[in-house]
Scaffold this active site. Structure first.
Site, PDB file in Angstrom:
ATOM      1  N   GLU A  60      -6.623  12.390  -5.585  1.00  0.00           N
ATOM      2  CA  GLU A  60      -6.767  10.915  -5.513  1.00  0.00           C
ATOM      3  C   GLU A  60      -7.901  10.416  -6.385  1.00  0.00           C
ATOM      4  OE1 GLU A  60      -4.436   9.609  -4.474  1.00  0.00           O
ATOM      5  OE2 GLU A  60      -3.629  11.201  -3.228  1.00  0.00           O
ATOM      6  N   GLY A  61      -8.083  11.042  -7.519  1.00  0.00           N
ATOM      7  CA  GLY A  61      -9.178  10.639  -8.415  1.00  0.00           C
ATOM      8  C   GLY A  61     -10.426  11.395  -8.025  1.00  0.00           C
TER       9      GLY A  61
END
Ligand SMILES: Cc1cc2nc3c(=O)[nH]c(=O)nc-3n(C[C@H](O)[C@H](O)[C@H](O)COP(=O)(O)OP(=O)(O)OC[C@H]3O[C@@H](n4cnc5c(N)ncnc54)[C@H](O)[C@@H]3O)c2cc1C
Length: 598
Positions: free
Chosen positions: A440-441
């Protein structure tokens, strides 16, 4: 054996005392039924499921992991049955629209259940967690027909969802992605390419899997402006809406990895698979942001989950394990040694975990209320909530996962050598938590998003909107003599946050590397100040409750003591962050690439 007990007392404190849940729901159209009694009953039921059904499977999931044979994935023993119970209990539908079979409760109630379910067993929780993101994406961007076909099945839990972004050569930089989408005569698309690291990409828990896939249309512009979003079901739905013919998408293998063994991480091969466009062509990344934002808050929750789980278990251990005597003389003279909880350094590790878990809960539940507002409040309030959420999402995701990992390590350390041994579960907690800083980054990407995109590109306006909120709180609380110990340092940091931003903005005008070089320090600084704001608010509530003489005084005194610990032992970490973030990019960029090693 490690265990999980849902922290219902603290959850109620955050919901009722801190965030004024009743007023919040009363102010939002359609949420009036969410009374404290009703929410209390949902929390109790969710806690029972997390403690009794999921917690015992946490270890099983780690030891057995998922297995792969002939394109099929078998999840660990008990996972499938637990999912059936979850579906029968109506949990997947909790915060989705009644139009598609949902219970229509606000997102902020769903997040409480996600916390308990995820703390009890993160690997298992990822299966419904990804479905939730797929549902939000379809709800926001799908056509009516797509919603009728896919959303209803996802909401009921009969089908699950995935998020297919990553390819072997592209993770962070989605502009590089190559998966193709060729138009078919019937309006659908033929999707071809390979996606890797797809969580819950294949499993045996549901009748169908709905992949939400990023791909490129023919002649699409290069980079992120040429990406579109598609639904690619494992089984193509029949006219009656059931799982029908097998689609040309298959799992090629699953990864052997450091943690979260109970969740399948799949290589997914799309071989001209039938897909359906969601949203406008070439706007896929914009639509996918709906998924990613849900997932980012969901991953922030993972930081809290591992902190809470490690805290609970290491606290029990610290109370029982006897080693050495307290420095000021025996605390348990009848025993051969004192429990290790008497030692200041053990307490520091316990209190750090407690401060992170409880502070993190306040921050995430607050963000969930902002999500409610972005969906349901008046236009003006929506804009305000959106602005604050844009700022707080990268902070919550990256800061809380970094601190969740730190907490998991403290829990292991408290067990001494036993923490390193599998039997106690602490090393699993460390391994499971490590992924949260990557997917998620990564932390580095969240930091660039925060400082570059959210703060500097808005010329500081996004930040100012939040520092104003903190400033107002400080002004009002300064009237209360007992709040001075909190308000003084918070106000000082709040002012400094703005000044640092200005300084970095000036440097960035001369050299863009200054943004990259300051970014993670800036994000961590922002996280410590944000958590200080929530700890100050919790301290204020505790003081008011103690003054009124209402409720459990010991609970409120513990809150105050933890708030003091946060302000005196954790917040000062900002001092070194200020120095390093202002030290400039030259100390990072001066070394030429060929001189890194000789
Ligand atoms: C267990 C697991 C589950 C996953 N689940 C999913 C899923 O369900 N769906 C999905 O699509 N993907 C999933 N992923 C993929 C995950 O999101 C990516 O691994 C992640 O986005 C990072 O991409 P990458 O691995 O290619 O690393 P890279 O992008 O190659 O990055 C390598 C390193 O460089 C750094 N870096 C890159 N660019 C910059 C920059 N501009 N500034 C500073 N640092 C930079 C990164 O922070 C990182 O440290 C999963 C991964 C794992 C391991």
């Amino acid at each position: 054996m490690p265990e999980y007990k849902a922290p219902q007392r603290d959850i109620q404190f955050v919901l009722n005392d801190l965030l004024q849940m009743e007023q919040h729901y009363q102010s939002l159209p359609g949420c009036e039924d969410a009374t404290p009694d009703m929410v209390g009953a949902i929390v109790e039921e969710g806690a029972r499921f997390a403690e009794r059904v999921l917690s015992p499977l946490n270890r099983v999931g780690d030891e057995q992991g998922c297995s792969f044979k002939d394109g099929e994935v078998t999840t660990p023993e008990g996972f499938r049955e637990a999912y059936q119970q979850f579906v029968e209990g109506g949990w997947p539908s909790l915060s989705h629209s009644p139009e598609f079979g949902g219970q229509g409760l606000p997102e902020s109630i769903g997040i409480i259940i996600n916390e308990m379910v995820g703390s009890a067993n993160w690997s298992w929780a990822m299966y419904p967690g990804l479905s939730h993101g797929a549902m939000n994406t379809l709800e926001a961007h799908g056509t009516d027909e797509q919603k009728q076909t896919y959303l209803t099945k996802l909401v009921s839990g009969e089908w699950t969802g995935t998020m297919c972004l990553t390819e072997p050569h592209c993770g962070t930089d989605l502009g590089l992605l190559r998966t193709k989408a060729e138009p078919n005569a019937d309006g659908s698309y033929a999707i071809s390419g390979t996606k890797i690291f797809i969580s819950a990409g294949e499993h045996d828990m549901a009748d169908n899997i709905v992949h939400i896939v990023l791909a490129r249309l023919p002649e699409a512009p290069a980079g992120v402006k040429g990406i579109s979003l598609f639904i690619v079901p494992k089984f193509i739905p029949t006219a009656a809406g059931d799982a029908g013919e097998r689609n040309a998408v298959a799992c090629g293998s699953i990864e052997h990895k450091m943690g979260i063994h109970g969740n399948s991480t799949c290589v997914m091969n799309f071989d001209g698979a039938t897909g359906y466009l969601i949203g406008p062509p070439n706007k896929g990344l914009n639509c996918m942001f709906t998924f990613m934002n849900t997932a980012r808050l969901g991953t922030a929750l993972q930081g809290l989950a591992h902190a809470e789980w490690g805290f609970q278990n290491s606290l029990s251990y610290a109370r029982e394990r006897l080693q050495m005597r307290a420095l000021n003389g025996p605390a348990a003279p009848d025993k051969p040694a004192d429990p290790i909880i008497v030692h200041p350094e053990v307490r520091k590790m316990l209190l750090t975990q407690k401060a992170i878990a409880e502070g993190g809960r306040a921050l995430i539940y607050h963000c969930a209320q902002l999500v409610d507002k972005t969906k349901l409040a008046s236009d003006e309030e929506k804009v305000q909530a959106d602005t604050q959420l844009a700022l707080l999402t990268p902070i919550a995701k990256a800061f809380l996962t970094e601190l969740g990992f730190e907490s998991a390590n403290h829990a292991l350390q408290i067990y001494g050598g036993h923490g390193y041994i599998s039997e106690w579960g602490m090393e699993q907690n460390v391994r499971d938590s490590r992924i949260s800083m990557l997917y998620e980054g990564t932390t580095q990407i969240q930091a660039l998003d925060l400082l570059g995109r959210k703060v500097l590109m808005s010329e500081g306006k996004t930040l100012m909107a939040f520092t104003k909120v903190i400033h107002k709180f400080c002004q009002a609380a300064a009237e209360e003599p007992k709040m001075r110990a909190f308000v003084g340092p918070l106000e000082k940091h709040n002012k400094e946050w703005g000044e640092l931003t200005q300084q970095l903005g000036m440097k960035a005008m001369m050299n863009r590397d200054e943004v990259g070089a300051a970014s993670v320090d800036y994000l961590m600084y922002s996280g410590y100040v944000t958590l200080a704001y929530f700890w100050a608010r919790m301290a204020q509530v505790a003081q008011h409750k103690l003054a009124e003489g209402s409720g459990d005084a010991a609970f409120y005194r513990a809150k105050l003591t933890t708030a003091r610990f946060y302000f005196e032992r954790i917040l000062p970490r900002t001092r070194s962050l200020v120095e390093t973030m202002l030290s400039g990019s030259d100390n990072l960029m001066a070394l030429s690439e060929e001189h890194f090693a000789f």
